[in-house]
Scaffold this active site. Structure first.
Site, mmCIF file in Angstrom:
data_model
loop_
_atom_site.group_PDB
_atom_site.id
_atom_site.type_symbol
_atom_site.label_atom_id
_atom_site.label_comp_id
_atom_site.label_asym_id
_atom_site.label_seq_id
_atom_site.Cartn_x
_atom_site.Cartn_y
_atom_site.Cartn_z
ATOM 1 N N HIS A 1 1.732 5.040 8.080
ATOM 2 C CA HIS A 1 1.695 3.607 8.407
ATOM 3 C C HIS A 1 0.944 2.811 7.331
ATOM 4 O O HIS A 1 -0.264 2.652 7.393
ATOM 5 C CB HIS A 1 1.007 3.421 9.765
ATOM 6 N N HIS B 1 1.410 -0.755 4.491
ATOM 7 C CA HIS B 1 2.165 -1.931 4.064
ATOM 8 C C HIS B 1 1.980 -2.057 2.556
ATOM 9 O O HIS B 1 0.873 -2.323 2.094
ATOM 10 C CB HIS B 1 1.639 -3.184 4.769
ATOM 11 N N ARG C 1 4.038 -4.095 0.740
ATOM 12 C CA ARG C 1 4.336 -5.523 0.514
ATOM 13 C C ARG C 1 5.492 -5.848 -0.419
ATOM 14 O O ARG C 1 5.758 -7.028 -0.659
ATOM 15 C CB ARG C 1 3.086 -6.252 0.002
ATOM 16 N N ASN D 1 8.023 -4.937 7.344
ATOM 17 C CA ASN D 1 7.866 -6.399 7.455
ATOM 18 C C ASN D 1 7.792 -7.012 6.054
ATOM 19 O O ASN D 1 6.766 -7.490 5.608
ATOM 20 C CB ASN D 1 6.657 -6.778 8.331
ATOM 21 N N ASP E 1 7.300 -3.002 12.950
ATOM 22 C CA ASP E 1 5.842 -3.137 12.912
ATOM 23 C C ASP E 1 5.396 -4.554 12.538
ATOM 24 O O ASP E 1 5.994 -5.217 11.704
ATOM 25 C CB ASP E 1 5.212 -2.155 11.931
ATOM 26 N N HIS F 1 5.149 -0.571 17.189
ATOM 27 C CA HIS F 1 3.996 -1.476 17.279
ATOM 28 C C HIS F 1 4.094 -2.073 18.681
ATOM 29 O O HIS F 1 5.006 -2.847 18.958
ATOM 30 C CB HIS F 1 4.121 -2.541 16.187
ATOM 31 N N ASN G 1 -4.833 -6.243 13.566
ATOM 32 C CA ASN G 1 -4.109 -6.164 14.825
ATOM 33 C C ASN G 1 -3.503 -4.786 15.013
ATOM 34 O O ASN G 1 -2.718 -4.363 14.173
ATOM 35 C CB ASN G 1 -2.990 -7.213 14.836
ATOM 36 N N ASP H 1 -2.900 2.002 8.434
ATOM 37 C CA ASP H 1 -2.380 0.634 8.578
ATOM 38 C C ASP H 1 -2.877 -0.237 7.420
ATOM 39 O O ASP H 1 -3.224 -1.412 7.618
ATOM 40 C CB ASP H 1 -2.772 0.036 9.941
ATOM 41 N N HIS I 1 -3.964 -8.337 1.904
ATOM 42 C CA HIS I 1 -3.667 -9.767 1.796
ATOM 43 C C HIS I 1 -4.443 -10.309 0.597
ATOM 44 O O HIS I 1 -5.341 -9.641 0.084
ATOM 45 C CB HIS I 1 -4.118 -10.514 3.058
HETATM 46 ZN ZN LIG Z 1 1.363 -2.709 13.661
#
Ligand SMILES: [Zn+2]
Length: 422
Positions: A60, A62, A64, A94, A151, A178, A276, A303, A307
């Site tokens: 899991h 990200h 980007r 995402n 997710d 998620h 989150n 996770d 950012h």
């Molecule tokens: Zn999530």
């Protein structure tokens, strides 16, 4: 290139053995306890006394790209992963565009091929654009994805989730969910507990997570879909999953390092404490530890969600959700859970490598004949976590300034150096 690491503690079949490890043509060619003989074409790594672990697998993260390269790139994100001891990661969808068709997924696969220094396995979305309404083109992408996830968002519609599970099971793929019921959010952004009440913040209740897990477990029972719960954070979720496993339901789950070592009393008025699901109460944290110990929780995933500094500069209320985690997970978990004797080092390797490998079918064990995908840590080296030293473009972490043991010295992926400390 051929390498040798003499006198290191190698994780072989569940335990550590002081050995010499040889790498030839990208493969582990020998693990032996006898005095090594050297040849001139070998590169020698002097890491005596260090620990060699199979490359960690994070299901899991990200990274980007495509779409949000100002937050993170696949190049920076995989370098950060290698720095954290990871040789395989699964990337959440995402993105922009979202990988919901062959055409969209191809953009991501191309960047991975060009810029990744470790193995990257993308998820496809459950729904088009994660809209929760139209099914993604499963037949076009199933072969190239490690599983399906929306997710960042929970799938709100029960019938849609039921049909998605039925369709996805036909491909033998896993759904990594998620779980979040939007009707229970009420604008919350940290845990709905004592800290939120004391400081006038809007809370996210635990039911917003566990209610949807409860719904999904019933749907998994009905459809037989292979199912994985992302970032479990509440005690009720742990209890539900424990019961589902006892009932023979095909479910696994992950939690994150921050949920295991922090509670909401440790929050500060700073965006680096916002993600989150949120960091929950001490009772939740203890239930997660219990879940790790009794096998209810199968794996730890970071996770990792970078950012920009600007996006994380607006305190608890205004900052975006998500913190980075790839470069701090092992040192934090080793320091807080292993050195304190809550779990063994062998158990931690199960959570970071063996269980995700077996459930998701990615990565390889540390064995002769297998690809040289492993990481080397000096467990005696203590240091203070300094986000400025991260290879990730994200710098926001609740662990900034924390003193930890366990320093990554080297990570090899396919026999290539993905990370080496200077
Ligand atoms: Zn999530």
């Amino acid at each position: 290139m051929n390498y040798i690491l003499p006198n290191v503690n190698v994780f072989v079949q569940g335990k550590f053995v002081n050995s010499n490890i040889f790498i030839m043509d990208g493969l582990i060619s020998k693990i032996s306890t006898t005095k090594p003989s050297y040849s001139s074409d070998m590169i020698f790594f002097d890491m005596e006394g260090c620990f060699v672990f199979p490359g960690f697998i994070d299901v899991h993260v990200h990274l980007r790209e495509p779409g949000f390269f100002y937050k993170e790139t696949i190049e920076a994100g995989t370098k950060a992963a290698a720095h954290g001891g990871y040789t395989a990661v699964c990337t959440m969808p995402n993105l922009s565009p979202t990988p919901d068709s062959r055409e969209n997924l191809a953009l991501q696969l191309e960047i991975i091929k060009k810029n990744a220094c470790i193995h990257v396995h993308p998820y496809g979305t459950i729904s088009v654009g994660e809209n929760g309404e139209e099914f993604a083109a499963y037949d076009e992408i199933a072969e190239d994805v490690c599983g399906f996830s929306d997710d960042g968002k929970g799938v709100q519609n029960d019938d849609f989730m039921r049909s998605a599970m039925k369709k996805i099971s036909k491909y033998g793929k896993i759904i990594a969910a998620h779980c979040e019921d939007n009707t229970l959010l009420h604008g919350g952004y940290i845990h709905d507990g004592e800290y939120a009440a004391l400081h006038g913040h809007k809370g996210i209740c635990s039911a917003s997570e566990w209610k949807q897990i409860e719904r999904d477990l019933a749907l998994v029972k009905e459809t037989g879909c292979k199912y994985h719960v992302c970032h479990v954070s509440t005690k009720e979720s742990v209890a539900l999953i424990r019961k589902a496993k006892a009932d023979g339901i095909d479910v696994t789950c992950e939690t994150g390092p921050h949920y295991l070592v922090m509670n909401d009393h440790m929050l500060q008025e700073d965006g680096r404490f916002k993600m989150n699901p949120p960091i929950r109460s001490e009772a939740d944290r203890l239930a997660l530890i219990e879940g790790i110990k009794d096998g209810t929780i199968d794996m730890i995933a970071t996770d990792h969600a970078p950012h920009s500094a600007e996006e994380k500069s607006k305190g608890l209320a205004g900052s975006m959700m998500g913190v980075v985690g790839l470069e701090t997970a092992f040192p934090v978990l080793y320091t807080e859970l292993v050195q304190t004797k809550i779990i063994t080092l062998e158990k931690l390797i199960e959570l970071l490598h063996t269980n995700p490998r077996e459930r998701f079918g990615i990565g390889t064990p540390l064995e002769v004949g297998q690809p040289a995908d492993f990481t080397v840590f000096d467990l005696n080296k203590r240091y203070t976590i300094n986000p400025e030293e991260f290879l990730s473009m994200g710098r926001s972490t609740p662990f900034a300034g924390k003193e930890v043991a366990a320093c990554c010295e080297l990570t090899l992926c396919g026999g290539n150096i993905a990370y080496q400390r200077r």
